[in-house]
Design a protein around this motif. Structure first.
Motif, PDB file in Angstrom:
ATOM      1  N   GLY A 166      12.124   1.007  -8.688  1.00  0.00           N
ATOM      2  CA  GLY A 166      11.173   0.007  -9.160  1.00  0.00           C
ATOM      3  C   GLY A 166      10.828  -1.007  -8.083  1.00  0.00           C
ATOM      4  N   ASP A 167      11.830  -1.455  -7.341  1.00  0.00           N
ATOM      5  CA  ASP A 167      11.576  -2.422  -6.264  1.00  0.00           C
ATOM      6  C   ASP A 167      10.679  -1.819  -5.184  1.00  0.00           C
ATOM      7  OD1 ASP A 167      13.200  -4.209  -7.581  1.00  0.00           O
ATOM      8  OD2 ASP A 167      14.901  -3.985  -6.221  1.00  0.00           O
ATOM      9  N   LEU A 168      10.985  -0.596  -4.781  1.00  0.00           N
ATOM     10  CA  LEU A 168      10.199   0.049  -3.735  1.00  0.00           C
ATOM     11  C   LEU A 168       8.761   0.288  -4.185  1.00  0.00           C
ATOM     12  CD1 LEU A 168      12.841   2.613  -2.444  1.00  0.00           C
ATOM     13  CD2 LEU A 168      11.978   0.620  -1.196  1.00  0.00           C
ATOM     14  N   LEU A 169       8.597   0.741  -5.432  1.00  0.00           N
ATOM     15  CA  LEU A 169       7.240   0.983  -5.927  1.00  0.00           C
ATOM     16  C   LEU A 169       6.455  -0.316  -6.061  1.00  0.00           C
ATOM     17  CD1 LEU A 169       7.716   3.773  -8.617  1.00  0.00           C
ATOM     18  CD2 LEU A 169       7.047   3.992  -6.217  1.00  0.00           C
ATOM     19  N   ALA A 170       7.106  -1.372  -6.523  1.00  0.00           N
ATOM     20  CA  ALA A 170       6.421  -2.664  -6.641  1.00  0.00           C
ATOM     21  C   ALA A 170       5.940  -3.137  -5.274  1.00  0.00           C
ATOM     22  CB  ALA A 170       7.355  -3.694  -7.263  1.00  0.00           C
ATOM     23  N   PHE A 171       6.736  -2.885  -4.266  1.00  0.00           N
ATOM     24  CA  PHE A 171       6.375  -3.302  -2.909  1.00  0.00           C
ATOM     25  C   PHE A 171       5.192  -2.499  -2.367  1.00  0.00           C
ATOM     26  CE2 PHE A 171       7.108  -3.045   1.760  1.00  0.00           C
ATOM     27  CZ  PHE A 171       6.927  -4.389   2.053  1.00  0.00           C
ATOM     28  N   VAL A 172       5.295  -1.170  -2.412  1.00  0.00           N
ATOM     29  CA  VAL A 172       4.269  -0.355  -1.744  1.00  0.00           C
ATOM     30  C   VAL A 172       2.974  -0.266  -2.535  1.00  0.00           C
ATOM     31  CG1 VAL A 172       5.967   0.988  -0.472  1.00  0.00           C
ATOM     32  CG2 VAL A 172       5.130   1.850  -2.669  1.00  0.00           C
ATOM     33  N   GLN A 219      10.755   0.793   8.785  1.00  0.00           N
ATOM     34  CA  GLN A 219       9.894   1.604   9.637  1.00  0.00           C
ATOM     35  C   GLN A 219       9.260   2.755   8.858  1.00  0.00           C
ATOM     36  OE1 GLN A 219      12.941   0.440  10.335  1.00  0.00           O
ATOM     37  NE2 GLN A 219      13.336   0.297  12.525  1.00  0.00           N
ATOM     38  N   LEU A 220      10.027   3.360   7.942  1.00  0.00           N
ATOM     39  CA  LEU A 220       9.480   4.436   7.114  1.00  0.00           C
ATOM     40  C   LEU A 220       8.313   3.942   6.268  1.00  0.00           C
ATOM     41  CD1 LEU A 220      12.766   6.167   5.862  1.00  0.00           C
ATOM     42  CD2 LEU A 220      11.026   7.189   7.344  1.00  0.00           C
ATOM     43  N   ALA A 269      -3.598   5.111   2.574  1.00  0.00           N
ATOM     44  CA  ALA A 269      -2.379   5.228   1.766  1.00  0.00           C
ATOM     45  C   ALA A 269      -2.594   4.559   0.418  1.00  0.00           C
ATOM     46  CB  ALA A 269      -1.202   4.606   2.504  1.00  0.00           C
ATOM     47  N   ASP A 270      -3.090   5.325  -0.553  1.00  0.00           N
ATOM     48  CA  ASP A 270      -3.309   4.773  -1.887  1.00  0.00           C
ATOM     49  C   ASP A 270      -2.008   4.818  -2.687  1.00  0.00           C
ATOM     50  OD1 ASP A 270      -3.020   7.442  -2.638  1.00  0.00           O
ATOM     51  OD2 ASP A 270      -5.164   7.734  -2.957  1.00  0.00           O
ATOM     52  N   GLY A 313       4.404   9.157  -4.248  1.00  0.00           N
ATOM     53  CA  GLY A 313       4.925  10.454  -3.829  1.00  0.00           C
ATOM     54  C   GLY A 313       5.830  10.333  -2.618  1.00  0.00           C
ATOM     55  N   PHE A 314       5.477   9.454  -1.702  1.00  0.00           N
ATOM     56  CA  PHE A 314       6.299   9.248  -0.511  1.00  0.00           C
ATOM     57  C   PHE A 314       7.653   8.645  -0.875  1.00  0.00           C
ATOM     58  CE2 PHE A 314       7.595   6.573   3.122  1.00  0.00           C
ATOM     59  CZ  PHE A 314       7.725   7.557   4.091  1.00  0.00           C
ATOM     60  N   ILE A 315       7.644   7.671  -1.770  1.00  0.00           N
ATOM     61  CA  ILE A 315       8.908   7.061  -2.202  1.00  0.00           C
ATOM     62  C   ILE A 315       9.788   8.101  -2.886  1.00  0.00           C
ATOM     63  CG2 ILE A 315       9.944   5.386  -3.783  1.00  0.00           C
ATOM     64  CD1 ILE A 315       8.736   4.116  -1.289  1.00  0.00           C
ATOM     65  N   ASP A 316       9.206   8.856  -3.827  1.00  0.00           N
ATOM     66  CA  ASP A 316      10.001   9.820  -4.591  1.00  0.00           C
ATOM     67  C   ASP A 316      10.406  11.038  -3.767  1.00  0.00           C
ATOM     68  OD1 ASP A 316       9.995   8.306  -6.909  1.00  0.00           O
ATOM     69  OD2 ASP A 316       8.200   9.263  -7.726  1.00  0.00           O
ATOM     70  N   GLY A 317       9.541  11.469  -2.861  1.00  0.00           N
ATOM     71  CA  GLY A 317       9.803  12.701  -2.127  1.00  0.00           C
ATOM     72  C   GLY A 317      10.532  12.531  -0.814  1.00  0.00           C
TER      73      GLY A 317
END
Length: 199
Positions: free
Chosen positions: A88-94, A162-163, A179-180, A186-190
């Motif tokens: 959730g934190d990563l998705l909220a950020f990106v 960096q990622l 980067a939509d 998909g990048f976070i999950d994959g």
């Protein structure tokens, strides 16, 4: 009658937060229009309807002004994110960043090129923008370890900022697209979460 203080000791009123943000937003507007190399303190002062001295009282020079402007106008404050889960934190950020990927990709690419020839800009960006935001992003992982989502501190954590940065600003090069939100989810999950969970 008491002596009046010399002019050099007269205290000027401090700039209000609202006015400071206005100057920094104006800086970003000019930066988007002309690029870093062509941006000048004079141009910002003219657009912001202030004196160049006003800018120099707040920021030592162009690199520091630009770094402060990028920090003040960043689309997401990572320190305010705490959803209760690492994903959730990563998705909220990106996903918040994704909303500005199209207009920011060229801006960041231009600044990246400028840092190759201007060490002062690279230093200002690291100190004022990159390092504080990286620390907030790394706190997502630290909280996940504390909650037991991760068994321990993953080796991939050292490369997380960096990622994320690469995913945000290099898709245009590899796929001729920005980067939509769907791409970044998909990048976070994959890629990102598997790297953090398996290292």
């Amino acid at each position: 009658m008491p002596d009046e203080p010399p002019a050099s000791r007269v205290r000027r009123p401090r700039m209000t937060p609202e006015r400071e943000l206005e100057l920094l937003t104006t800086t970003i507007d000019v930066l988007r229009e002309v690029g870093y190399e062509a941006l000048t303190m004079d141009a910002v002062a003219t657009r912001a309807r202030c004196s160049k001295a006003t800018l120099y009282r707040q920021w030592p020079g162009k690199p520091q002004l630009v770094a402060a402007a990028l920090y003040a106008t960043r689309p997401v404050d990572a320190s305010a994110i705490d959803t209760g889960t690492l994903r959730g934190d990563l998705l909220a950020f990106v996903t918040t960043l994704a909303a500005q990927a199209e207009q920011d990709t060229a801006l960041i690419a231009g600044l990246g090129h400028a840092t190759l020839t201007e060490p002062a800009l690279a230093l200002a960006l690291r100190e004022s923008l990159i390092e504080p935001e990286h620390e907030h992003v790394l706190s997502f992982v630290r909280r996940a370890v504390e909650r037991g989502e991760l068994a321990g501190t993953p080796a991939a954590m050292a490369f997380l900022p960096q990622l994320l940065f690469a995913a945000l600003f290099t898709r245009r090069l590899f796929e001729d697209a920005y980067a939509d939100a769907d791409y970044l989810v998909g990048f976070i999950d994959g890629a990102v979460l598997p790297a953090l969970r398996n290292s």
